[in-house]
Design a protein around this motif. Structure first.
Motif, mmCIF file in Angstrom:
data_model
loop_
_atom_site.group_PDB
_atom_site.id
_atom_site.type_symbol
_atom_site.label_atom_id
_atom_site.label_comp_id
_atom_site.label_asym_id
_atom_site.label_seq_id
_atom_site.Cartn_x
_atom_site.Cartn_y
_atom_site.Cartn_z
ATOM 1 N N VAL A 401 0.840 -1.200 0.000
ATOM 2 C CA VAL A 401 0.000 0.000 0.000
ATOM 3 C C VAL A 401 0.874 1.249 0.000
ATOM 4 C CG1 VAL A 401 -1.776 1.287 1.251
ATOM 5 C CG2 VAL A 401 -1.884 -1.198 1.166
ATOM 6 N N ALA A 402 1.966 1.202 0.761
ATOM 7 C CA ALA A 402 2.856 2.360 0.835
ATOM 8 C C ALA A 402 3.380 2.711 -0.555
ATOM 9 C CB ALA A 402 4.015 2.082 1.786
ATOM 10 N N GLN A 403 3.756 1.699 -1.344
ATOM 11 C CA GLN A 403 4.243 1.955 -2.697
ATOM 12 C C GLN A 403 3.188 2.691 -3.516
ATOM 13 O OE1 GLN A 403 7.158 1.519 -4.089
ATOM 14 N NE2 GLN A 403 8.111 0.578 -2.300
ATOM 15 N N GLU A 404 1.934 2.231 -3.419
ATOM 16 C CA GLU A 404 0.842 2.880 -4.137
ATOM 17 C C GLU A 404 0.662 4.308 -3.664
ATOM 18 O OE1 GLU A 404 0.050 0.586 -7.002
ATOM 19 O OE2 GLU A 404 -1.247 2.348 -6.757
ATOM 20 N N HIS A 405 0.645 4.453 -2.338
ATOM 21 C CA HIS A 405 0.446 5.783 -1.747
ATOM 22 C C HIS A 405 1.499 6.751 -2.271
ATOM 23 C CE1 HIS A 405 0.154 9.004 1.207
ATOM 24 N NE2 HIS A 405 1.399 8.777 1.574
ATOM 25 N N LEU A 406 2.744 6.316 -2.247
ATOM 26 C CA LEU A 406 3.829 7.205 -2.655
ATOM 27 C C LEU A 406 3.712 7.571 -4.131
ATOM 28 C CD1 LEU A 406 6.708 5.496 -0.650
ATOM 29 C CD2 LEU A 406 5.659 7.710 -0.179
ATOM 30 N N ASN A 407 3.352 6.585 -4.964
ATOM 31 C CA ASN A 407 3.156 6.890 -6.383
ATOM 32 C C ASN A 407 2.022 7.880 -6.580
ATOM 33 O OD1 ASN A 407 5.202 5.398 -7.468
ATOM 34 N ND2 ASN A 407 3.971 3.547 -7.730
ATOM 35 N N LEU A 408 0.949 7.685 -5.798
ATOM 36 C CA LEU A 408 -0.203 8.575 -5.938
ATOM 37 C C LEU A 408 0.142 9.985 -5.481
ATOM 38 C CD1 LEU A 408 -3.025 6.140 -4.793
ATOM 39 C CD2 LEU A 408 -2.782 7.172 -7.055
ATOM 40 N N ILE A 409 0.975 10.084 -4.448
ATOM 41 C CA ILE A 409 1.416 11.400 -3.978
ATOM 42 C C ILE A 409 2.107 12.136 -5.116
ATOM 43 C CG2 ILE A 409 3.242 12.483 -2.591
ATOM 44 C CD1 ILE A 409 0.848 12.128 -0.923
ATOM 45 N N GLN A 410 2.973 11.416 -5.821
ATOM 46 C CA GLN A 410 3.691 12.048 -6.918
ATOM 47 C C GLN A 410 2.731 12.506 -8.023
ATOM 48 O OE1 GLN A 410 6.751 9.619 -8.643
ATOM 49 N NE2 GLN A 410 8.325 11.135 -8.214
ATOM 50 N N SER A 411 1.728 11.671 -8.306
ATOM 51 C CA SER A 411 0.761 12.058 -9.336
ATOM 52 C C SER A 411 -0.068 13.244 -8.884
ATOM 53 C CB SER A 411 -0.204 10.912 -9.645
ATOM 54 O OG SER A 411 0.467 9.720 -9.739
ATOM 55 N N LEU A 412 -0.410 13.261 -7.586
ATOM 56 C CA LEU A 412 -1.219 14.362 -7.061
ATOM 57 C C LEU A 412 -0.457 15.677 -7.215
ATOM 58 C CD1 LEU A 412 -3.821 15.139 -5.400
ATOM 59 C CD2 LEU A 412 -2.354 15.016 -3.386
ATOM 60 N N PHE A 413 0.804 15.671 -6.804
ATOM 61 C CA PHE A 413 1.623 16.880 -6.915
ATOM 62 C C PHE A 413 1.841 17.250 -8.381
ATOM 63 C CE2 PHE A 413 3.426 18.440 -2.885
ATOM 64 C CZ PHE A 413 2.918 17.499 -2.006
ATOM 65 N N GLY A 414 1.939 16.233 -9.220
ATOM 66 C CA GLY A 414 2.162 16.486 -10.643
ATOM 67 C C GLY A 414 0.869 16.822 -11.373
ATOM 68 N N LYS A 415 -0.275 16.808 -10.639
ATOM 69 C CA LYS A 415 -1.592 17.109 -11.190
ATOM 70 C C LYS A 415 -1.986 16.157 -12.312
ATOM 71 C CE LYS A 415 -3.337 21.054 -10.996
ATOM 72 N NZ LYS A 415 -3.762 22.412 -11.337
ATOM 73 N N GLU A 416 -1.548 14.907 -12.177
ATOM 74 C CA GLU A 416 -1.958 13.930 -13.175
ATOM 75 C C GLU A 416 -3.258 13.254 -12.777
ATOM 76 O OE1 GLU A 416 1.719 11.707 -13.344
ATOM 77 O OE2 GLU A 416 2.522 13.741 -13.448
ATOM 78 N N ILE A 417 -3.627 13.374 -11.497
ATOM 79 C CA ILE A 417 -4.926 12.825 -11.090
ATOM 80 C C ILE A 417 -5.665 13.885 -10.274
ATOM 81 C CG2 ILE A 417 -4.421 10.349 -11.085
ATOM 82 C CD1 ILE A 417 -3.785 10.618 -8.130
ATOM 83 N N SER A 418 -6.956 13.727 -10.216
ATOM 84 C CA SER A 418 -7.773 14.664 -9.442
ATOM 85 C C SER A 418 -7.773 14.216 -7.985
ATOM 86 C CB SER A 418 -9.193 14.676 -9.988
ATOM 87 O OG SER A 418 -9.813 13.433 -9.688
ATOM 88 N N PRO A 419 -8.071 15.133 -7.064
ATOM 89 C CA PRO A 419 -8.147 14.763 -5.652
ATOM 90 C C PRO A 419 -9.108 13.598 -5.416
ATOM 91 C CG PRO A 419 -8.200 17.136 -5.869
ATOM 92 C CD PRO A 419 -8.247 16.584 -7.259
ATOM 93 N N GLU A 420 -10.211 13.566 -6.160
ATOM 94 C CA GLU A 420 -11.183 12.477 -5.980
ATOM 95 C C GLU A 420 -10.580 11.136 -6.386
ATOM 96 O OE1 GLU A 420 -11.914 15.352 -7.578
ATOM 97 O OE2 GLU A 420 -13.054 16.227 -5.912
ATOM 98 N N GLN A 421 -9.900 11.150 -7.534
ATOM 99 C CA GLN A 421 -9.243 9.912 -7.979
ATOM 100 C C GLN A 421 -8.194 9.464 -6.974
ATOM 101 O OE1 GLN A 421 -8.243 11.545 -11.863
ATOM 102 N NE2 GLN A 421 -8.158 9.426 -12.595
ATOM 103 N N PHE A 422 -7.456 10.453 -6.483
ATOM 104 C CA PHE A 422 -6.408 10.195 -5.500
ATOM 105 C C PHE A 422 -6.994 9.429 -4.318
ATOM 106 C CE2 PHE A 422 -4.307 11.724 -1.589
ATOM 107 C CZ PHE A 422 -2.991 11.395 -1.839
ATOM 108 N N ALA A 423 -8.135 9.915 -3.811
ATOM 109 C CA ALA A 423 -8.773 9.275 -2.666
ATOM 110 C C ALA A 423 -9.306 7.894 -3.058
ATOM 111 C CB ALA A 423 -9.906 10.146 -2.149
ATOM 112 N N LYS A 424 -9.903 7.825 -4.233
ATOM 113 C CA LYS A 424 -10.532 6.588 -4.663
ATOM 114 C C LYS A 424 -9.491 5.473 -4.846
ATOM 115 C CE LYS A 424 -13.567 5.011 -8.309
ATOM 116 N NZ LYS A 424 -12.923 4.918 -9.615
ATOM 117 N N GLU A 425 -8.381 5.821 -5.458
ATOM 118 C CA GLU A 425 -7.372 4.780 -5.695
ATOM 119 C C GLU A 425 -6.742 4.296 -4.396
ATOM 120 O OE1 GLU A 425 -4.761 5.051 -8.976
ATOM 121 O OE2 GLU A 425 -6.208 6.138 -10.211
#
Lengths: 434, 293, 292
Positions: A401-425
């Motif tokens: 899960v940590a690996q996923e979380h960290l990848n998602l953090i990078q996408s969130l900062f990079g604005k590749e995903i929306s906050p909703e997607q971030f939470a959903k994933e």
């Protein structure tokens, strides 16, 4: 000439035979330099080489000498590796059931598989009541049993450059609105407000965690991780939105997603970035480290992450927690000696680490009796006054899960995903683990 | 008249041609020179890097000269840790593995390209598959294997692993050359009643010296810079190599980049010398081979 | 002659030591990797046999296929760049002044360890004071991109570094191969009035075709399992946009404690390499027939 050349195939042939023999018969003791045959040898793997961590290394050596003197017939052998290599090697060693007798571990998610695989020995009997800062040993506990004794404790304040703040007439922010105004002023004046090395990803995770804490209170992220709550909690989505609006404000250094934490430190250390959210392990750079110019060290202060208006969190809640701790291998042949060593080590480390190496230990520090730079005292006071310390999210989570979380953090900062997607994933990977 | 004109135009053409080729050479050299600068720059960069402290490393443009050269990075590297010992280990482990790999690979390639046996193709296939396994998949199995042989924390584990993992690559490079090499010389030698071992050591090996040097260089560089295996299999300081020595300057939260630069700089010197030496052999070997042929 | 050259004892003597070495040190791990790939195993506790479950997961894993796509791109890129390496080697072996020195200089980068190369290229691509962006700013581009942070740019940026890293390796091989061509052949062609280009195309390249084939296989297989610079420079990020098969495998096996799945990826990578190698051999074999 001819003879010389005819000799070669013979030589090769002999060599292969020798190799085969060496393979079958086993070899002479590798690595057992000084140890007498009847000495008990405790193998200890740690992370503090002489080159980069001179003081740590020295304290470790001293403690070992003292320990060996107090325990005749026991020798401690060390192997030192850097973080990455250490983790990799620990993994390989455990697969072959060859863990060192004593080694370093990180809390929660990192150690869980080792505990479940019966690799670490319970250490509850080593804990003297009231010796550790409360909450620290708990991070190393699985089902109420403690498997690691923490050596350090950190909180993450926002370090800032007083000179830059003065230049633009800025005050330490109490609220998030004030903080946003500071970011705006700095960025309008062409100064990098915040430096961030988000290639390493846990760095960005700390920003997210603080926002989640200030908006949703100290439990919201922890609950989402341990499944008492959900990651789709409005507070967690709102925190993600705030991250992206900071990115839109150009709050972070250019190219942060491609910079390592080490690289990102550069602008801060060179008066080019005004703020840096980092663990208190950075304190030596702002106090005692002689390699850093005195003038710079004097210009650095810290403040607590500001409170968000209408949010549930308070300003005295921190992101942080114990860093590395010691474990004892369950299958060690010298388990008793190893445990004895860990107990001895933790105690001596607590006495010496803060003055000797600038490390805040997880054992209680008596600030009155020791001489410390002011910033250390301030941080220790904050620690004592802390209403809550939330353990780094990627440490709380299981490794996958940590690996996923960290990848998602990078996408969130990079604005590749929306906050909703971030939470959903997040919710999806967490559910899959249940 | 016509012949003169012809000669004239011919002359003209030649002059034009040489003017054109002069220009061409100019452009060519400009490009070659530019590439040369690009290729040698890293060495200079590394040297500057090794004289900086963390603050400079992450602040100044990488082009910049160190403002106040930190020669103490070098003294630190020499005094902290066991770099002398690592140095020695690096050299003997590299040399042993290179010699073993190149010799064994030459044997195999010779047997596959020159000798006649039914299984030569499948055996070659076996060696080629050896190229394809990712290193990190092999760590746990190999550790287990060496543990059973009691070779963990023994330099033999590293030497054998380097040899085995470089064999497929070395054999493949050798193979390409052996195929292009004329067989007449060897056939003649056999006709003269030369034994097969003499043929290999006195005719084939000298003839393939250029490619042997080439593979030796490649092997040497790989072994010299390798750190995954040595990290995993070796735990006592007495057998560690220079690549592990770099870790001496990587801390839990702080990395001493200048000192790492100095370690890298020190570690590149022996391999640079060996490279220049072996690289001359590539050309000399051909000369020697052609005299024999 | 045939009798000497088919002496079974000599063959075994020459082949067996090497064969034994790779059978134990490479094939045992390959077999074990295949075996672990059938297990649910975190690398620490007990293993459970789950059959092909890891592989069915792999087939549906979009992240894996993303990384596989990147690996294939790299393979293609490396194979194409062989042409450039070959061109440089042809120039270096032709009779131009200073070729010997140039050759030595060209090979220097290959001596550097990947730690050094990764540092160097991180500096080159640094968003604010890196060489590339300093240059771009000096020619008037105001807001040059942050190369390693931009998902669409990170892959090409790293490819350039990898191509540069391996230039020395292939130039060295081609150089040795070209030097191996008997001078008399080239001299004869020159007397017949062949231009340097013709000599290169009609004589030199066909003569080293065997070596070229080998380098194609090496470049493609090497790219498919490439790991070093990507792991150090970006760790596969941002968010997987520079992930390749080997770094993905590492992340799963050593980062996420999913050693069973990691092994399945490793074994699958081996299969991909096998298929691709077989294809290359088929393709180059037909070409050869046309040529001769």
């Amino acid at each position: 000439m001819l003879k010389k050349k005819a000799f070669a195939p013979m030589f090769v042939f002999m060599l292969s035979i020798v190799l085969l023999l060496a393979g079958c018969s086993g070899s002479e003791e590798g690595g057992g330099e000084a140890a007498n045959s009847d000495d008990k040898v405790v193998k200890f793997m740690h992370l503090w080489p002489e080159g980069s961590s001179k003081q740590h290394n020295l304290i470790v050596k001293d403690i070992i000498t003292e320990f060996e003197a107090a325990n005749q017939g026991v020798k401690v052998e060390t192997e030192i590796l850097s973080n990455e290599q250490y983790k990799e090697k620990l993994k390989v060693l455990s697969a072959s059931n060859e863990l060192p007798d004593v080694g370093m571990t990180w809390a929660a998610g990192f150690m869980d598989p080792y505990v479940k695989g019966n690799m670490f020995a319970p250490l509850d009997d080593l804990i003297e009541p009231d010796s550790f800062v409360s909450g620290t040993t708990e991070a190393y506990a699985v089902d109420e049993t403690t498997y690691g004794l923490p050596l350090e404790l950190n909180i993450a304040p926002v370090f800032y450059n007083k000179q830059i703040f003065e230049e633009y007439n800025l005050d330490v922010p109490e609220t998030y609105e004030e903080f946003q105004a500071i970011v705006k002023t700095l960025s309008e004046n062409g100064v990098t407000p915040i430096t961030l090395g988000n290639k390493d990803r846990w760095t960005g995770s700390m920003w997210y965690m603080y926002l989640a804490d200030r908006i949703g209170g100290p439990q919201v992220i922890t609950d989402a991780i341990n499944r008492e709550g959900t990651f789709e909690d409005p507070a967690l989505v709102q925190a993600a939105e705030e991250i992206q609006s900071l990115v839109d404000m150009d709050a972070f250094v250019k190219g942060f997603n491609g910079l390592s934490n080490d690289e990102a430190k550069g602008p801060f250390m060179n008066n080019q970035a005004a703020m840096y959210l980092m663990g208190s392990w950075e304190l030596p750079n702002y106090t005692t480290n002689e390699d850093v110019p005195q003038e710079f060290r004097d210009s650095i202060g810290f403040f607590k992450f500001p409170a968000v208006n209408g949010g549930k969190g308070d300003i005295n809640s921190f992101v942080g927690g114990p860093g590395v701790g010691l474990f004892v291998s369950e299958n060690s042949e010298v388990k008793e000696e190893a445990k004895e060593f860990v107990k001895f080590f933790v105690e001596k480390w607590g006495e010496r680490s803060v003055t000797g190496a600038g490390v805040i230990p997880a054992t209680k520090v008596d600030t009155a009796s020791i001489e410390l730079p002011q910033m250390y005292i301030d941080v220790l006071n904050e620690l004592n006054a802390a209403s809550n310390i939330t353990l780094y999210a990627d440490v709380q989570m299981s490794a996958a899960v940590a690996q996923e979380h960290l990848n998602l953090i990078q996408s969130l900062f990079g604005k590749e995903i929306s906050p909703e997607q971030f939470a959903k994933e997040h919710e999806e990977v967490l559910k899959a683990e249940e | 008249m016509s012949t003169i004109a012809q000669a004239n135009t011919k002359h003209e053409a030649k002059r034009k041609n040489s003017a054109f080729s002069k220009l061409g050479y100019g452009v060519l050299y400009a490009i070659l020179g530019l590439i040369a600068v690009l290729q040698i720059y890293p060495l200079i960069w590394l040297f500057f890097f090794s004289l900086k402290d963390n603050q400079e490393v992450f602040n100044e443009s990488p082009f910049s000269l160190p403002t106040d050269p930190k020669w103490e990075n070098y003294t630190r590297v020499w005094t902290d840790g066991n770099i002398g010992l690592y140095f020695f280990n690096s050299i003997w482990i590299t040399v042993t593995a290179v010699v073993m790999t190149v010799l064994l690979a030459s044997f195999v390639t010779f047997a596959i390209t020159r000798m006649k046996w039914k299984l030569s193709k499948p055996v070659l296939g076996l060696f080629m598959v050896g190229l394809m396994i990712p290193v990190h998949s092999t760590l746990i199995p190999l550790f287990d294997f060496f543990l059973k042989l009691n070779l963990i924390d023994h330099p033999l584990s590293v030497v054998l692993t380097y040899t085995a993992f470089n064999l497929p690559l070395t054999i493949m490079i050798l193979l390409g050359f052996y195929y292009t090499l004329p067989k007449e010389v060897e056939e003649a030698a056999i006709m003269d009643g030369c034994s097969i071992h003499r043929l290999f050591f006195q005719v084939t090996l000298p003839m393939t010296l250029p490619v042997v040097s080439t593979t030796a260089i490649i092997n040497m560089i790989y072994n010299w810079n390798e750190f995954v295996f040595i990290n995993t299999f070796i735990s006592s300081d007495q057998y560690k190599t220079l690549t592990v020595g770099i870790q001496n300057f990587i801390g839990q939260y702080m990395t001493e980049w200048g000192a790492i630069g100095a370690t890298l700089m020190i570690s590149i010197i022996p391999i640079l010398i060996a490279f220049l030496f072996l690289s001359n052999r590539i050309v000399e070997g051909i000369a020697a081979g052609s005299v024999k042929g | 002659m045939d009798k000497v050259m088919s002496n079974k004892f000599v063959i075994s003597l020459y082949v067996l030591p090497a064969l034994l070495l790779i059978l134990t040190l490479i094939y045992v791990p390959i077999v074990l990797t295949g075996y672990y790939g059938l297990m649910k195993w975190d690398g620490i506790g007990e293993m459970t046999f789950i059959g092909l479950e890891n592989y069915t997961k792999l087939i549906q894993d979009a992240d894996f296929w993303g990384s596989a796509y990147h690996s294939f791109l790299l393979a293609l890129f490396s194979a194409v760049s062989l042409i450039g390496y070959l061109g440089i080697s042809l120039i270096l072996t032709s009779k131009i002044k200073g070729a010997n020195t140039l050759r030595k200089i060209y090979l220097i980068p290959m001596l550097l360890s990947s730690v050094a190369i990764a540092q160097l290229w991180s500096k080159i691509y640094h968003p604010s004071n890196g060489m590339v962006n300093s240059f771009l700013q000096s020619i008037g581009i105001d807001n040059p991109p942050a190369w390693l942070a931009e998902p669409s740019l990170v892959l090409p940026a790293i490819f350039v570094a990898i191509i540069w890293q391996y230039a020395g390796f292939y130039i060295l091989i081609y150089y040795a191969a070209l030097k191996n061509i008997p001078e008399s052949l080239i001299e004869a062609a020159r007397i017949d009035g062949a231009t340097p280009l013709q000599i290169a195309w009609k004589i030199k390249i066909p003569l080293i075709a065997g070596v070229i084939k080998v380098t194609i296989v090496l470049a493609i297989v090497g790219s498919l399992k490439y790991f070093d610079l990507i792991y150090v420079m970006t760790g596969g990020g941002p968010n997987g946009s520079s992930e390749v098969i080997a770094s993905y495998m590492y992340q799963k096996a050593f980062g996420s404690y999913d050693f069973g799945y990691g092994s399945a990826i490793g074994f699958f990578l081996l299969l991909i390499c096998l298929v691709v190698t077989w294809l290359i051999r088929k393709l180059t074999a037909t070409k050869e027939e046309i040529q001769y």
